[in-house]
Design a protein around this motif. Structure first.
Motif, PDB file in Angstrom:
ATOM      1  N   ARG B 263       0.815  -1.205   0.000  1.00  0.00           N
ATOM      2  CA  ARG B 263       0.000   0.000   0.000  1.00  0.00           C
ATOM      3  C   ARG B 263       0.858   1.269   0.000  1.00  0.00           C
ATOM      4  NH1 ARG B 263      -5.434   1.976   2.590  1.00  0.00           N
ATOM      5  NH2 ARG B 263      -5.037   4.186   2.403  1.00  0.00           N
ATOM      6  N   GLU B 267       0.809   4.261  -2.756  1.00  0.00           N
ATOM      7  CA  GLU B 267       0.563   5.663  -2.396  1.00  0.00           C
ATOM      8  C   GLU B 267       1.683   6.568  -2.917  1.00  0.00           C
ATOM      9  OE1 GLU B 267      -2.103   5.239   1.685  1.00  0.00           O
ATOM     10  OE2 GLU B 267       0.072   5.370   1.835  1.00  0.00           O
ATOM     11  N   ARG B 270       1.103   7.106  -6.555  1.00  0.00           N
ATOM     12  CA  ARG B 270      -0.043   7.996  -6.745  1.00  0.00           C
ATOM     13  C   ARG B 270       0.325   9.453  -6.478  1.00  0.00           C
ATOM     14  NH1 ARG B 270      -4.209   7.838  -1.935  1.00  0.00           N
ATOM     15  NH2 ARG B 270      -2.454   9.062  -1.125  1.00  0.00           N
ATOM     16  N   ASP B 271       1.144   9.673  -5.454  1.00  0.00           N
ATOM     17  CA  ASP B 271       1.379  11.046  -4.994  1.00  0.00           C
ATOM     18  C   ASP B 271       2.508  11.754  -5.741  1.00  0.00           C
ATOM     19  OD1 ASP B 271      -0.544  10.356  -3.209  1.00  0.00           O
ATOM     20  OD2 ASP B 271       0.753  10.327  -1.448  1.00  0.00           O
ATOM     21  N   PRO B 275       1.622  12.022 -10.888  1.00  0.00           N
ATOM     22  CA  PRO B 275       1.270  13.408 -11.223  1.00  0.00           C
ATOM     23  C   PRO B 275       2.430  14.187 -11.847  1.00  0.00           C
ATOM     24  CG  PRO B 275       0.642  12.886  -8.941  1.00  0.00           C
ATOM     25  CD  PRO B 275       1.411  11.712  -9.458  1.00  0.00           C
ATOM     26  N   LEU B 278       2.899  13.121 -15.432  1.00  0.00           N
ATOM     27  CA  LEU B 278       1.794  13.615 -16.269  1.00  0.00           C
ATOM     28  C   LEU B 278       1.960  15.091 -16.594  1.00  0.00           C
ATOM     29  CD1 LEU B 278      -1.232  11.675 -14.794  1.00  0.00           C
ATOM     30  CD2 LEU B 278      -0.471  11.667 -17.172  1.00  0.00           C
ATOM     31  N   ILE B 313       1.207   9.264 -21.818  1.00  0.00           N
ATOM     32  CA  ILE B 313       0.275  10.104 -21.067  1.00  0.00           C
ATOM     33  C   ILE B 313      -1.017   9.350 -20.794  1.00  0.00           C
ATOM     34  CG2 ILE B 313      -1.223  12.146 -21.264  1.00  0.00           C
ATOM     35  CD1 ILE B 313       1.120  13.553 -22.705  1.00  0.00           C
ATOM     36  N   LYS B 314      -1.523   8.658 -21.808  1.00  0.00           N
ATOM     37  CA  LYS B 314      -2.783   7.946 -21.600  1.00  0.00           C
ATOM     38  C   LYS B 314      -2.618   6.851 -20.542  1.00  0.00           C
ATOM     39  CE  LYS B 314      -5.804   8.003 -25.061  1.00  0.00           C
ATOM     40  NZ  LYS B 314      -6.685   7.657 -26.205  1.00  0.00           N
ATOM     41  N   ARG B 317      -2.269   8.407 -17.038  1.00  0.00           N
ATOM     42  CA  ARG B 317      -3.528   9.004 -16.619  1.00  0.00           C
ATOM     43  C   ARG B 317      -4.471   7.951 -16.048  1.00  0.00           C
ATOM     44  NH1 ARG B 317      -8.348  10.071 -19.444  1.00  0.00           N
ATOM     45  NH2 ARG B 317      -7.676   9.841 -21.598  1.00  0.00           N
ATOM     46  N   ASN B 324      -6.468   6.272  -7.544  1.00  0.00           N
ATOM     47  CA  ASN B 324      -7.394   7.138  -6.817  1.00  0.00           C
ATOM     48  C   ASN B 324      -8.635   6.382  -6.364  1.00  0.00           C
ATOM     49  OD1 ASN B 324      -6.091   9.614  -6.561  1.00  0.00           O
ATOM     50  ND2 ASN B 324      -6.618  10.228  -8.638  1.00  0.00           N
ATOM     51  N   ASP B 326     -10.102   4.454  -3.848  1.00  0.00           N
ATOM     52  CA  ASP B 326      -9.735   4.124  -2.465  1.00  0.00           C
ATOM     53  C   ASP B 326     -10.010   2.666  -2.115  1.00  0.00           C
ATOM     54  OD1 ASP B 326      -8.775   6.652  -2.022  1.00  0.00           O
ATOM     55  OD2 ASP B 326     -10.622   7.407  -1.134  1.00  0.00           O
TER      56      ASP B 326
END
Lengths: 681, 681
Positions: B263, B267, B270-271, B275, B278, B313-314, B317, B324, B326
């Motif tokens: 996990r 995370e 993700r963080d 981003p 992207l 990018i795709k 994304r 995201n 949860d």
């Protein structure tokens, strides 16, 4: 983690602590300030500051002389500077100094509003929606607000005060409703602006950073009847500035915060709007930058939109970081459960909001591209839509219209349409082509609207043709269409008007869905949560920012970054040390020439603990005497998370020190008459 | 939500269900396939398919004739097409068809590897690290793997099989170690590629979409000693393709999945990485697109890098969308708690990984820009770094080097450096300027390295100067520097070499930190988790993808999208219906000319339930006979979440139907000799 969690619970459920809070003037915690800082903020102090503080289109400002002189940020007048520029002469780049009042230049479309009074209309609004379904209540509420605004404006026009702008304001997400009454100055002129190289020294890399050396100020003047306005309420500047740890106050118009949103609303922001905006804005940034490399004129043309875009990217990026902090979301859940336990609401409003945001996830992309305008980024398309919609809406009774076309807003729309602002066709093609292409990407090539628009032409070909053939860049054409109303617009064969007309049905339909399925249930549930919060915790709290006038308090102080203390003042000398000779770290020639005259120990910027966000730009930083000791222009990088919570540990506001304003006006720009008007000499 | 949660727990803790799984050939669940689909996969079948399946640089392919003919995707040869192009003649745009074998064109640097054997070395590696600290174990493990590779290559060189490439592979995140042995073809030539307009029909908008009409195939040929290679192991093509619901298999090299990550690792993805990637990729996309608008030659130049970027990018994304969710993270926690409860590990390896990812958050930006190369995006900088580091590393004993400079990898590096690939200085300036500017943004203008590089020059000026002055675009210069080793490189005054040298100490330092503080503790903890999982649930599971050979099974089937069933086949006629005349929906002239000859009912693409990810591009889709019934080239939009979990409801792979390959070669391209070689006529 624990510290942040605690802060969060406090702000969501209990009166704010520390220097947190964007307080309305009628609910300012003067007793707490007296207790914490030994400073008395009297009703007279509040009235004087309120009547001296100005709301600009996207910023704050203040009167600093009895003859209508206005102090605000350089970045708040950037669009005015761009409007007064040509392809070959950029006032953003060169700056502007009116040698006399005759040379002060009108900023088209810029208005200056002073809040003269507020009226609580919560009871009227509440009564209008009793017993209605969410959708019916949502519609009835809007009609009531329009009716109230209309009555207020009509009454003021007959009173001796003269006509006021009346705007309905929702505070606490529907917990309270007010009518805000403004005296409006519509003739605002440019007086002084330094060169961008010093006003935005450090550029995007330094934006939201501190220590900092950006001379981010400018001056405007309000006119009435062609003459400088008489403004007996104005703020004096103390050019020596504040001391460390001194209590200071910021009056201004914070734009938007989301501290009262529910967990499901924050998750929605985290998952859709923020990442999608960041991707779209980053690509547009790349297109702008590359476009600017073609030649110096293109580079100048692109600077103003690029600056705004880059600022937005930095803000969204740090907002996303804030929402990726799972402790924030866990704290939200905890606060919601706590209020739920004492309030016993049935049906559960948090569940209602969760269901509405689930629907919002489905509607978000078509709404954003069709109605939100993300598919048609172009000034001329914006004008076309205003003309097409305006023609339709003005046929309806005032209370039946889309709110932004109610009588109260028509003068603003007309002034936007009649403004003779230069439009650069190359940039229009760039942004329109970009936005059409991304709309096809996000909605998919087989979406009915995409099939309708892009069956035979590529996004680039369509954008190029529309911009080449439309005549909306001619202000006379816009005047004729707005003046001619529906008959004129219906008869128009302008291709941009035709495009706006062709998509208007689809755009209105998705907007209606969003209003009925998302906005209406959220409005109803939010009002119930607000009421429960007042009942459980009292009204000794501040509402989320809504670009209405607020006051907050704090002290001059730095913070500790990764174990290193940051001092609250910077000084001129270091700016010269950091200059590289290349933008955005280039000192302008005027400063290099004046260098030997300048006192390198002049204080430049100040860090304070005031709780501000975007919209507060240009706000006066005030001392206990109600005099200006700084000019807010930014926050530090941690302040961006202030959209969701206030972290007293590291959230800092950044002000320009008045001493550097005096030093610049005196030794670099030789602006003697301005200094005299400011009583600086 | 519940369904997804269940799937997640299954994949994290229990043997996979449905058609999930990227199985190694030595652990393929033949019994389960026999039971579910009544199809027998024999050891001979597995050997034949394995020896016919090829690993390309970033893709999969297969032999389809006994004379070395290779079938893969068009997008897998795009870089080769770009290499063989000039500013004025783009083979990406025009396609390529060798009229005879003499005209087949070498793809520089392209290699084709066949997996001839694997050897389990888990015990050797485990013994080498017993009792060591995490950091010491991390170093010892790498040395052991290099030693094993070296011994393997030396042994193979003496054996009659001929020299093999030996590569150490970690499976189950350190749960098992293998030596993979490859026969390598280094002379690979281009035989056939259609025009990009049909190969990538639908372009980026259609990418990862189904229904689909992209003729994404191409052909290469392996050569040995200047003649077509003898390849007795090859796959026959069944041009009539598969039936709906038929059992099908995909052999190939899925690149990377993250289904076994903890996990806290998810995370972190993700963080930070997602981003940031992207945003950076979106901006670069904007720069490329705007650059391409300058003129047609620039547009051609930019197409290949833009395609790859947009694909990335795709992917990112949709990966961010997946993280995201949860429910995915909640499921991870549940699975971790469950294994924790049965395994009783002390110290807790999940906590160790959480602490390491907390450290990774701090190191991520400097690591990414300095060592990861995000601050220096340029082919010529890449060459400079290979030369500078290669010179230093080759002075050390093999086992003491950075792993990518061990003897096993030197031939690959040399072939990259000696490849005479066109470098476009305009694009080099664009990417280098972009990456320097973003490095300054993300590390901050006051970072010591930024102060060192950008004190006097802007990012754009530095990039322009470096590209103008470096001579590394001359292959002879690169040969001289690589051949001359450390003395030659140290003596070089080439500014790109000087840059690589100037930052190498900082880059190596941050890499060392990342290895010691993040990689080492994660490697130790992951191995302990893998061991606990084997103990609790057995070894009847598949490892995360590592760009090593895998086999999976599934059926030809569509799925249900928002309540609408999607059929598993598309047909040629609809491609003509969707053509708009503008790229990316433009049919090439060759197809418009042949239109009347074409059978509009020819099947075009196929949707299957096989579990694939990037790296599987070009994989053969096989039937129970081990014959080709499709060519994998993509997944649907839901397949991207397959990086983190396999959702049997909607994760679908997309293949090109062999009938459209035959129709195209026959009626559009008249490629009679190829059809004959494929036994299609």
């Amino acid at each position: 983690m624990r510290g942040i969690l605690l802060v969060l619970i406090c702000l969501a459920a209990l009166p704010a602590t520390a220097d947190e809070g964007m307080w309305t003037f009628d609910n300012f915690p003067a007793a707490r300030v007296q207790q914490e800082y030994g400073v008395q903020i009297s009703p007279a102090w509040l009235d004087h500051v309120r009547l001296s503080t100005i709301r600009l289109t996207n910023c704050t400002a203040s009167f600093v002389s009895p003859e209508g002189l206005i102090l605000t940020n350089h970045h708040c007048v950037e669009s005015c500077l761009a409007e007064l520029s040509t392809k070959d002469k950029s006032l953003v780049e060169l700056g502007f100094a009116a040698a006399s009042r005759d040379e002060e230049q009108r900023c088209t479309g810029q208005m200056a509003d002073i809040l003269t009074g507020v009226q609580n209309v919560t009871d009227t609004v509440s009564k209008a929606v009793i017993g209605l379904s969410d959708i019916a209540a949502n519609n009835a509420r809007k009609k009531t607000l329009t009716t109230l605004e209309q009555a207020c404006e009509q009454a003021s026009a007959k009173a001796k005060t003269g006509k006021l702008q009346c705007q309905a304001v929702s505070l606490y997400h529907g917990g309270q409703y007010f009518l805000y009454k403004y005296k409006r100055y519509t003739d605002v002129r440019l007086v002084f602006a330094p060169e961008a190289d010093i006003a935005a020294f450090g550029g995007d890399p330094d934006n939201f950073q501190f220590p900092r050396w950006s001379l981010d100020f400018s001056m405007l003047r309000a006119y009435e009847n062609g003459r400088p306005a008489k403004t007996p309420n104005f703020l004096r500047i103390k050019f020596n500035g504040p001391n460390a740890n001194q209590a200071v106050f910021v009056a201004g118009h914070p734009g938007s915060t989301a501290r009262e949103l529910t967990r499901s609303q924050l998750e929605f922001e985290r998952d859709l709007p923020l990442p999608i905006l960041l991707m779209r804005a980053s690509e547009l940034r790349g297109r702008y930058i590359q476009f600017g490399k073609t030649n110096p004129a293109d580079d100048r043309m692109v600077q103003a939109p690029l600056n705004g875009l880059q600022n937005g990217i930095k803000v969204r990026r740090k907002e996303l970081d804030a929402l990726n902090d799972d402790a924030l979301l866990a704290g939200k859940t905890e606060a919601e459960d706590k209020l739920r336990a004492v309030a016993h609401l049935d049906p559960d409003p948090w569940h209602a909001i969760e269901a509405a945001t689930a629907r919002e996830r489905v509607l978000y992309l078509p709404y954003t591209f069709l109605e939100g305008g993300a598919g048609f980024i172009s000034t001329l398309f914006r004008d076309a839509r205003l003309l097409v919609r305006g023609a339709d809406e003005r046929m309806k009774p005032n209370t039946e219209r889309l709110r932004e076309f109610s009588d109260a807003w028509l003068p603003t729309i007309q002034s936007e349409l009649y403004a003779n602002v230069p439009v650069y066709p190359e940039l229009e093609v760039l942004t329109l082509s970009f936005s059409l292409e991304r709309m096809r990407e996000w909605l998919g090539p087989d979406h009915p609207l995409i099939r309708k628009l892009l069956t035979k032409e590529s996004p680039d070909a369509l954008a190029t043709r529309l911009i080449a053939e439309t005549q909306l860049d001619d202000v006379k054409v816009r005047e004729r269409l707005w003046g001619g109303g529906k008959a004129a617009v219906d008869a128009s064969l302008d291709p941009m008007i035709e495009l706006a007309r062709a998509i208007d049905g689809d755009a209105r339909a998705i907007r209606k869905q969003m209003e009925d399925e998302v906005e209406a249930p959220i409005a109803a549930a939010s009002a119930r949560i607000a009421a429960a919060r007042f009942k459980a915790y009292g009204t000794n709290s501040y509402p989320d920012a809504t670009f209405t006038l607020r006051l907050n308090y704090g002290t001059v102080q730095g913070w500790v970054e990764n174990g290193t203390p940051i001092e609250p003042f910077t000084y001129l000398g270091r700016a010269f040390d950091r200059a590289t000779g290349s933008p955005p770290f280039k000192m302008p020639d005027s400063w290099l020439r004046a260098k030997s005259q300048l006192d390198m120990h002049t204080p430049f910027c100040i860090s304070t603990s005031n709780d501000i966000v975007g919209g507060n730009s240009g706000s006066p930083l005030l001392d206990a005497d109600g005099e200006i000791v700084g000019l807010m222009f930014d926050g530090n990088i941690h302040s961006i998370a202030g959209r969701y919570w206030f972290n007293a540990q590291n959230n800092r506001a950044i002000a320009l020190h008045p001493a550097i304003i005096r030093e610049a006006l005196d030794k670099v720009y030789g602006a003697k008459s301005l200094l005299k008007e400011l009583n600086a000499q």
